[in-house]
Design a protein around this motif. Structure first.
Motif, PDB file in Angstrom:
ATOM      1  N   MET A  38       0.860  -1.181   0.000  1.00  0.00           N
ATOM      2  CA  MET A  38       0.000   0.000   0.000  1.00  0.00           C
ATOM      3  C   MET A  38       0.900   1.235   0.000  1.00  0.00           C
ATOM      4  O   MET A  38       1.803   1.333   0.826  1.00  0.00           O
ATOM      5  CB  MET A  38      -0.892   0.003   1.228  1.00  0.00           C
ATOM      6  CG  MET A  38      -1.969  -1.066   1.150  1.00  0.00           C
ATOM      7  SD  MET A  38      -3.017  -1.089   2.594  1.00  0.00           S
ATOM      8  CE  MET A  38      -4.028  -2.529   2.221  1.00  0.00           C
ATOM      9  N   PHE A  39       0.698   2.146  -0.947  1.00  0.00           N
ATOM     10  CA  PHE A  39       1.625   3.281  -1.038  1.00  0.00           C
ATOM     11  C   PHE A  39       1.395   4.244   0.123  1.00  0.00           C
ATOM     12  O   PHE A  39       0.279   4.455   0.560  1.00  0.00           O
ATOM     13  CB  PHE A  39       1.634   3.930  -2.423  1.00  0.00           C
ATOM     14  CG  PHE A  39       0.413   4.672  -2.891  1.00  0.00           C
ATOM     15  CD1 PHE A  39      -0.820   4.470  -2.323  1.00  0.00           C
ATOM     16  CD2 PHE A  39       0.513   5.590  -3.938  1.00  0.00           C
ATOM     17  CE1 PHE A  39      -1.943   5.158  -2.784  1.00  0.00           C
ATOM     18  CE2 PHE A  39      -0.593   6.283  -4.394  1.00  0.00           C
ATOM     19  CZ  PHE A  39      -1.820   6.061  -3.817  1.00  0.00           C
ATOM     20  N   PRO A  40       2.504   4.767   0.651  1.00  0.00           N
ATOM     21  CA  PRO A  40       2.391   5.518   1.892  1.00  0.00           C
ATOM     22  C   PRO A  40       2.030   6.980   1.671  1.00  0.00           C
ATOM     23  O   PRO A  40       2.246   7.541   0.599  1.00  0.00           O
ATOM     24  CB  PRO A  40       3.788   5.417   2.488  1.00  0.00           C
ATOM     25  CG  PRO A  40       4.679   5.304   1.308  1.00  0.00           C
ATOM     26  CD  PRO A  40       3.912   4.569   0.252  1.00  0.00           C
ATOM     27  N   TYR A  41       1.519   7.550   2.719  1.00  0.00           N
ATOM     28  CA  TYR A  41       1.326   8.977   2.790  1.00  0.00           C
ATOM     29  C   TYR A  41       2.675   9.578   3.176  1.00  0.00           C
ATOM     30  O   TYR A  41       3.300   9.113   4.125  1.00  0.00           O
ATOM     31  CB  TYR A  41       0.267   9.262   3.848  1.00  0.00           C
ATOM     32  CG  TYR A  41       0.024  10.712   3.953  1.00  0.00           C
ATOM     33  CD1 TYR A  41      -0.827  11.331   3.056  1.00  0.00           C
ATOM     34  CD2 TYR A  41       0.700  11.485   4.886  1.00  0.00           C
ATOM     35  CE1 TYR A  41      -0.990  12.680   3.097  1.00  0.00           C
ATOM     36  CE2 TYR A  41       0.532  12.836   4.929  1.00  0.00           C
ATOM     37  CZ  TYR A  41      -0.314  13.438   4.028  1.00  0.00           C
ATOM     38  OH  TYR A  41      -0.465  14.777   4.058  1.00  0.00           O
ATOM     39  N   TYR A 522      -2.890   1.157  -8.542  1.00  0.00           N
ATOM     40  CA  TYR A 522      -2.264  -0.113  -8.921  1.00  0.00           C
ATOM     41  C   TYR A 522      -2.317  -0.348 -10.432  1.00  0.00           C
ATOM     42  O   TYR A 522      -1.612  -1.186 -10.951  1.00  0.00           O
ATOM     43  CB  TYR A 522      -2.941  -1.266  -8.174  1.00  0.00           C
ATOM     44  CG  TYR A 522      -4.451  -1.158  -8.174  1.00  0.00           C
ATOM     45  CD1 TYR A 522      -5.111  -0.426  -7.194  1.00  0.00           C
ATOM     46  CD2 TYR A 522      -5.219  -1.735  -9.177  1.00  0.00           C
ATOM     47  CE1 TYR A 522      -6.476  -0.278  -7.202  1.00  0.00           C
ATOM     48  CE2 TYR A 522      -6.593  -1.597  -9.190  1.00  0.00           C
ATOM     49  CZ  TYR A 522      -7.218  -0.862  -8.203  1.00  0.00           C
ATOM     50  OH  TYR A 522      -8.582  -0.703  -8.217  1.00  0.00           O
ATOM     51  N   LEU A 523      -3.173   0.393 -11.130  1.00  0.00           N
ATOM     52  CA  LEU A 523      -3.245   0.277 -12.593  1.00  0.00           C
ATOM     53  C   LEU A 523      -2.214   1.188 -13.272  1.00  0.00           C
ATOM     54  O   LEU A 523      -1.662   0.872 -14.315  1.00  0.00           O
ATOM     55  CB  LEU A 523      -4.649   0.660 -13.087  1.00  0.00           C
ATOM     56  CG  LEU A 523      -5.812  -0.094 -12.465  1.00  0.00           C
ATOM     57  CD1 LEU A 523      -7.142   0.497 -12.904  1.00  0.00           C
ATOM     58  CD2 LEU A 523      -5.744  -1.573 -12.854  1.00  0.00           C
ATOM     59  N   ARG A 524      -1.968   2.325 -12.637  1.00  0.00           N
ATOM     60  CA  ARG A 524      -1.098   3.342 -13.227  1.00  0.00           C
ATOM     61  C   ARG A 524       0.384   2.944 -13.198  1.00  0.00           C
ATOM     62  O   ARG A 524       1.167   3.383 -14.030  1.00  0.00           O
ATOM     63  CB  ARG A 524      -1.303   4.665 -12.471  1.00  0.00           C
ATOM     64  CG  ARG A 524      -0.514   5.862 -13.002  1.00  0.00           C
ATOM     65  CD  ARG A 524      -1.002   6.331 -14.347  1.00  0.00           C
ATOM     66  NE  ARG A 524      -0.213   7.446 -14.886  1.00  0.00           N
ATOM     67  CZ  ARG A 524      -0.316   7.916 -16.118  1.00  0.00           C
ATOM     68  NH1 ARG A 524      -1.200   7.385 -16.955  1.00  0.00           N
ATOM     69  NH2 ARG A 524       0.437   8.907 -16.528  1.00  0.00           N
ATOM     70  N   TYR A 525       0.758   2.120 -12.204  1.00  0.00           N
ATOM     71  CA  TYR A 525       2.162   1.739 -12.045  1.00  0.00           C
ATOM     72  C   TYR A 525       2.771   1.137 -13.306  1.00  0.00           C
ATOM     73  O   TYR A 525       3.970   1.229 -13.535  1.00  0.00           O
ATOM     74  CB  TYR A 525       2.297   0.696 -10.933  1.00  0.00           C
ATOM     75  CG  TYR A 525       2.453   1.264  -9.551  1.00  0.00           C
ATOM     76  CD1 TYR A 525       3.359   2.291  -9.280  1.00  0.00           C
ATOM     77  CD2 TYR A 525       1.730   0.738  -8.483  1.00  0.00           C
ATOM     78  CE1 TYR A 525       3.517   2.772  -7.994  1.00  0.00           C
ATOM     79  CE2 TYR A 525       1.877   1.226  -7.198  1.00  0.00           C
ATOM     80  CZ  TYR A 525       2.776   2.241  -6.950  1.00  0.00           C
ATOM     81  OH  TYR A 525       2.934   2.718  -5.689  1.00  0.00           O
ATOM     82  N   VAL A 546      -3.179  -8.079  -8.850  1.00  0.00           N
ATOM     83  CA  VAL A 546      -1.980  -8.040  -8.021  1.00  0.00           C
ATOM     84  C   VAL A 546      -1.821  -9.402  -7.337  1.00  0.00           C
ATOM     85  O   VAL A 546      -2.772  -9.925  -6.774  1.00  0.00           O
ATOM     86  CB  VAL A 546      -2.111  -6.921  -6.971  1.00  0.00           C
ATOM     87  CG1 VAL A 546      -1.045  -7.035  -5.902  1.00  0.00           C
ATOM     88  CG2 VAL A 546      -2.078  -5.557  -7.643  1.00  0.00           C
ATOM     89  N   ASP A 547      -0.621  -9.981  -7.431  1.00  0.00           N
ATOM     90  CA  ASP A 547      -0.420 -11.304  -6.842  1.00  0.00           C
ATOM     91  C   ASP A 547      -0.366 -11.256  -5.329  1.00  0.00           C
ATOM     92  O   ASP A 547      -0.872 -12.145  -4.659  1.00  0.00           O
ATOM     93  CB  ASP A 547       0.873 -11.916  -7.390  1.00  0.00           C
ATOM     94  CG  ASP A 547       0.746 -12.195  -8.874  1.00  0.00           C
ATOM     95  OD1 ASP A 547       0.237 -13.273  -9.208  1.00  0.00           O
ATOM     96  OD2 ASP A 547       1.099 -11.318  -9.680  1.00  0.00           O
ATOM     97  N   GLU A 580     -11.654  -8.378  -9.674  1.00  0.00           N
ATOM     98  CA  GLU A 580     -11.086  -8.077  -8.361  1.00  0.00           C
ATOM     99  C   GLU A 580      -9.624  -7.677  -8.536  1.00  0.00           C
ATOM    100  O   GLU A 580      -8.869  -8.408  -9.197  1.00  0.00           O
ATOM    101  CB  GLU A 580     -11.183  -9.292  -7.440  1.00  0.00           C
ATOM    102  CG  GLU A 580     -12.596  -9.605  -6.963  1.00  0.00           C
ATOM    103  CD  GLU A 580     -13.101  -8.596  -5.935  1.00  0.00           C
ATOM    104  OE1 GLU A 580     -12.265  -7.898  -5.316  1.00  0.00           O
ATOM    105  OE2 GLU A 580     -14.327  -8.514  -5.750  1.00  0.00           O
ATOM    106  N   PRO A 581      -9.195  -6.572  -7.951  1.00  0.00           N
ATOM    107  CA  PRO A 581      -7.833  -6.102  -8.206  1.00  0.00           C
ATOM    108  C   PRO A 581      -6.742  -6.835  -7.431  1.00  0.00           C
ATOM    109  O   PRO A 581      -5.608  -6.870  -7.871  1.00  0.00           O
ATOM    110  CB  PRO A 581      -7.886  -4.641  -7.775  1.00  0.00           C
ATOM    111  CG  PRO A 581      -8.996  -4.565  -6.775  1.00  0.00           C
ATOM    112  CD  PRO A 581      -9.977  -5.616  -7.175  1.00  0.00           C
ATOM    113  N   PHE A 582      -7.072  -7.403  -6.269  1.00  0.00           N
ATOM    114  CA  PHE A 582      -6.028  -7.968  -5.406  1.00  0.00           C
ATOM    115  C   PHE A 582      -6.321  -9.441  -5.122  1.00  0.00           C
ATOM    116  O   PHE A 582      -7.209  -9.754  -4.331  1.00  0.00           O
ATOM    117  CB  PHE A 582      -5.945  -7.200  -4.085  1.00  0.00           C
ATOM    118  CG  PHE A 582      -5.951  -5.708  -4.261  1.00  0.00           C
ATOM    119  CD1 PHE A 582      -4.981  -5.076  -5.034  1.00  0.00           C
ATOM    120  CD2 PHE A 582      -6.938  -4.926  -3.673  1.00  0.00           C
ATOM    121  CE1 PHE A 582      -4.994  -3.699  -5.201  1.00  0.00           C
ATOM    122  CE2 PHE A 582      -6.953  -3.546  -3.831  1.00  0.00           C
ATOM    123  CZ  PHE A 582      -5.984  -2.929  -4.603  1.00  0.00           C
ATOM    124  N   ALA A 583      -5.551 -10.320  -5.767  1.00  0.00           N
ATOM    125  CA  ALA A 583      -5.824 -11.746  -5.625  1.00  0.00           C
ATOM    126  C   ALA A 583      -5.533 -12.222  -4.217  1.00  0.00           C
ATOM    127  O   ALA A 583      -6.294 -12.983  -3.632  1.00  0.00           O
ATOM    128  CB  ALA A 583      -4.986 -12.535  -6.619  1.00  0.00           C
TER     129      ALA A 583
END
Length: 838
Positions: A38-41, A522-525, A546-547, A580-583
């Motif tokens: 999870m990207f941080p603040y 997670y799509l933009r990366y 995402v695996d 679903e984005p996160f498997a």
RNA sequence: GCCGGGAUGGCGGAAUUGGUAGACGCCUGGGACUUAAAAUCCCAUGUCCUUUAUGGGCGUGUCGGUUCGAGUCCGACUCCCGGCACCA
């Protein structure tokens, strides 16, 4: 290594950069592994709690790399949000500046810890390059009717001076600043999350690699509830469920317990219910009520108190009867009174309930207070005809009594029959309700993505054309909050022309909730610099889902629900091909200090930098993963880091010894059985470590490696094995280094290349495999119990027949004093346990 | 109130399907090396009892049950942590 440890660590950090260890080959998606944190603040500096998170991900990433996966682990910054803005107000630094500074500090820290990412794919949600596409996403939602504006009662935080989503209100308080939330009627933007309620719920079942805990929390939040809508006629007029709720001929209620209908002794209605409002507004209606003034006064009083749905549960329920009007209970045609009450929510169901005091605790308390009849209609199946308790409602299901022709049915049967009968008369219909509300995304703050909308006095509200994106957030803004968006004060920003008619128009001044930024990152990366598209669908469809997603459990509801919602929306509009984005999801535990979650505001933060200075990044990394399983909360105590440094020193010494003496010379001095024992340990360890890595049991992985180091260092403890010679044992140091490298990457890379003299990075070397034939010895240690108590340990040939084993046991000296009585049973667990029962 | 998770030595924790409870590490105590200290290494380290042994009793929050055998399974309870909460 102590003195130049920092230099060695820096050397390998530079080396990994040079060989682009973490840079992915996105075209090669075979054996792909998308490992996402999870990207941080970007806050001032990362503490031990953050470090645990990133070390966990880095260790997994390096392990996957060694397993031969084509790894992608990107990193970015969730940079918009209130803390930066509040800090800016306090210290008078522009958020753009403070954010950039914080990012630089954090990147430096991550690097020092040896945490690697695909930095070429870095994203930052506050850069126009990124938020252009957040705005684009909003426009897609808008075009498809999933973003809409409405005037609604919203949660307003008087301290943050902005509205909040339902999810951001905790026990009636702001989740950030803990100020009491006020209710305000405001025109705001919403996203239709409710349109996906059922699918967000159903698809949780497909997420087999998510923690059950998180799925349960999401299920509860979505809050599906099946029941019936039942129409109560007002006085004797004929109602139907299809007429509008404004029509005062009837009142609809929602219930999950139609089996208790015979016990309904009054109808409770919200103070905001249209029936009540129109009753008081229309003159000839009002005249029918005997106590209109009393009701008006009551409603005014309750509104003044502010009916927050969340903070006054403990408060005693109150209400006032509407005198002169009654409703008819549709099952028995009994006239019952209507009470305007403060405990029925307008936002849920139909804003009115059938009150059954005998079987609902809230109705029970209310009925007792106002002396309303309590009629028992359900009895527990075990104790029929049980009198209702004087203190509590009987809320469980059971068998019906006092319910006319439905008597003696159980609750389930009665529900079906009563509903069916009412349905025939047009008085009931099935209904499914969800607790989930639409997502309120407007924020009256500066530091966020501007909502790409233009308000034209002629054409009304409309979208900014996609070609005009991004709507750039201006820098020169007085961002002190004042209840409305700071952007309103910036004329250059606000003033624009209508894209349709060209006349002078105004931009939307609110910004978006930052959870929108994180709902699609997670799509933009995969294509962070793409100027034409938000994301590259073909890449995204190959690399996602995402695996492995890793982050804090505090995001169990909001972030994960919103990201799932956006994915489903994009799937439905054929922009991505997965639902679903996160498997797989892993939620790591918190780091606790002095009984509290480590956080700057609580003043209990421990920063890893001084520890790293003293012990090195590898020792701190090892320790942080050693102290507890990564999904559990852990109380921080810096004391044990020293032990990890000692452990690394021992490995280093082992390496020195083996490299100086030479491994072959070393083995030549040992007896063959010694080698066999060590060899077994080596293969056992590879097996155990490989299994535990998959389970995220990193703490036991480290202890297993420590055991192997102990075995390789100490002289053999057990002798007496068969002494047929064995081929030379695999170099234990090599195995130790391979297994340890994801945890202590600098240290292991150093030994791998400079002591073991291997060419190339240890992370390019395959993860070791074990050979199962080396794992078992030909003798087994058997535990002998007598009547279930441990009495002896004997060695026996593996898979020895039971008869021979029994003889062996009976011969054993130690056991003779226990085997005093005739043997009743002889229980054998092969190669493990014998229990003699007398 | 409802829904999760948890409770194991002085401490963090281990025990994957019921089969040696306390792996691994920290702390602590003792010893070796040293002029000394640091570092390192070795030994001990759940608890109680005795006849001091290759000894025994007890012991995984409490009470009870199932089993040849329970930290692990079942039932009741206590406490701690997290989530949700006038959701009908």
């Amino acid at each position: 290594m102590t003195e130049d440890r920092r230099q060695i660590e820096k050397h390998w950090q530079d080396y990994w950069d040079k060989i682009k260890l973490f840079e992915p080959d996105l075209k090669n998606y075979r054996h792909k592994y998308y490992c996402l944190m999870m990207f941080p603040y970007p806050s001032a500096a990362l503490h031990i709690g953050h470090m645990r998170n990133y070390i966990l991900g880095d260790t997994l990433a390096r392990y996957k790399m060694m397993q031969g996966f084509n790894l992608f682990t990107p990193m970015g910054w969730d940079a918009f949000g209130l803390p930066a803005e509040n800090a800016a107000i306090k210290d008078n630094i522009h958020p753009t500046k403070s954010t950039a500074k914080n990012i630089a500090t954090m990147k430096k820290q991550l690097r020092q810890w040896g945490v690697g990412y695909a930095w070429s794919k870095e994203i930052n949600s506050c850069s126009p390059e990124y938020y252009k596409w957040t705005q684009w996403l909003f426009l897609q939602l808008y075009k498809k009717g999933f973003a809409y504006r409405k005037k609604a009662k919203v949660n307003f935080c008087p301290s943050c001076q902005t509205v909040l989503a339902n999810e951001q209100v905790i026990e009636g308080k702001c989740e950030r600043c803990e100020a009491n939330i006020e209710q305000k009627d405001l025109e705001q933007w919403f996203l239709k999350t409710t349109a996906y309620a059922q699918r967000l719920l159903e698809d949780l079942d497909t997420l087999t690699k998510w923690p059950e805990k998180v799925k349960i929390m999401q299920r509860n939040w979505i809050g599906r509830s099946e029941g019936d809508e039942v129409a109560f006629a007002v006085n004797s007029q004929q109602p139907t469920v299809n007429s509008s709720n404004q029509n005062p001929k009837f009142i609809k209620v929602f219930t999950t317990r139609p089996d208790t209908l015979f016990g309904c002794t009054y109808l409770a209605i919200s103070i905001e219910h249209p029936f009540v409002t129109s009753l008081l507004k229309i003159k000839n209606q009002k005249s029918k009520i005997k106590n209109a003034e009393e009701i008006e006064k009551y409603i005014k009083e309750i509104k003044k108190q502010g009916i927050s749905t969340r903070d006054n549960i403990a408060k005693e329920k109150t209400g006032v009867e509407i005198k002169g009007i009654k409703v008819i209970n549709p099952v028995n045609n009994q006239e019952i009174p209507i009470w305007v009450v403060d405990y029925v929510l307008m936002e849920y169901g139909s804003g009115a309930i059938m009150a059954v005091p005998a079987h609902d605790q809230r109705d029970f308390e209310f009925a007792q207070k106002y002396n309303l009849p309590i009629k028992q209609v359900i009895t527990s199946p075990s104790a029929k005809r049980q009198a209702p308790s004087a203190k509590r409602a009987y809320e469980s299901e059971g068998v019906l009594i006092n319910s006319g022709k439905y008597n003696d049915l159980n609750s389930q049967e009665a529900k079906e029959k009563i509903t069916a009968d009412l349905k025939k008369k047009g008085l009931a219909q099935k209904r499914v309700l969800y607790r989930l509300r639409d997502w309120l995304i407007s924020r009256q703050r500066y530091w966020g993505t501007p909502i790409p909308i233009i308000h034209c006095p002629k054409c009304g509200t409309g979208p900014v054309p996609e070609k005009d994106l991004p709507v750039v957030l201006p820098q020169d803004v007085d961002f002190k909050p004042g209840g409305e968006s700071p952007l309103k004060k910036n004329r250059n920003f606000i003033q624009t022309t209508c894209p349709k008619c060209g006349s002078s128009a105004q931009r939307e001044a609110d910004t978006m909730d930052t959870f929108i930024d994180s709902s699609w990152y997670y799509l933009r990366y995969l294509s962070p610099r793409d100027k034409k598209n938000a994301f590259d669908s073909s890449l995204v469809n190959r690399w996602l889902p995402v695996d492995q997603y890793i982050g804090g459990v505090e995001h169990a509801i909001m972030h994960l629900l919103y990201a799932r919602f956006i994915s489903k929306f994009l799937y439905d509009h054929k922009l991505i091909n997965f639902k679903e984005p996160f498997a797989s999801l892993f939620t790591q535990g918190m780091v606790i200090k002095d009984g509290l979650k480590m956080s700057k505001s609580k003043g209990n933060v421990v920063y890893p930098d001084t520890l790293i200075e003293k012990y090195g990044a590898d020792a701190v990394r090892l320790y942080i993963l050693f102290i507890a399983p990564p999904d559990k909360d852990v109380e921080w105590n810096s004391k044990g880091v020293e032990g990890m440094k000692k452990f690394l020193k021992r490995v280093e010494k082992l390496g020195y010894r083996l490299s100086v003496i030479g491994y072959r010379a070393q083995t030549a001095n040992r007896k063959p059985q010694t080698d066999r024992e060590l060899q077994r340990k080596i293969h056992q360890t590879i097996k155990k470590v490989s299994e535990d890595m998959e389970r995220f049991h990193f703490n036991t992985v480290i202890s297993s490696i420590m055991e192997l180091v102990n075995s390789a260092t100490r002289p053999p403890s057990r002798a007496g094995e068969a002494d047929n010679p064995q081929p030379a044992t695999r170099n234990p140091l090599e195995v130790i280094i391979l297994l340890l490298s994801p945890f202590a990457p600098h240290f292991c890379e150093e030994i791998w290349q400079n002591v073991l003299k291997n060419k190339g990075s240890v992370f390019k070397h395959p993860w070791p495999r074990y050979n199962s034939q080396f794992i078992q010895g030909e003798k087994a240690l058997i535990i002998v119990q007598v009547n279930g108590k441990l009495r002896a340990k004997i060695e026996a040939e593996r898979d020895i027949p039971e008869k021979e084993l029994k003889e062996l046991v009976l011969k054993e000296e130690q056991l003779k004093k226990w085997l005093t009585k005739p043997i009743k049973r002889f229980i054998v667990v092969p190669n493990q346990v014998v229990n003699v029962v007398m």
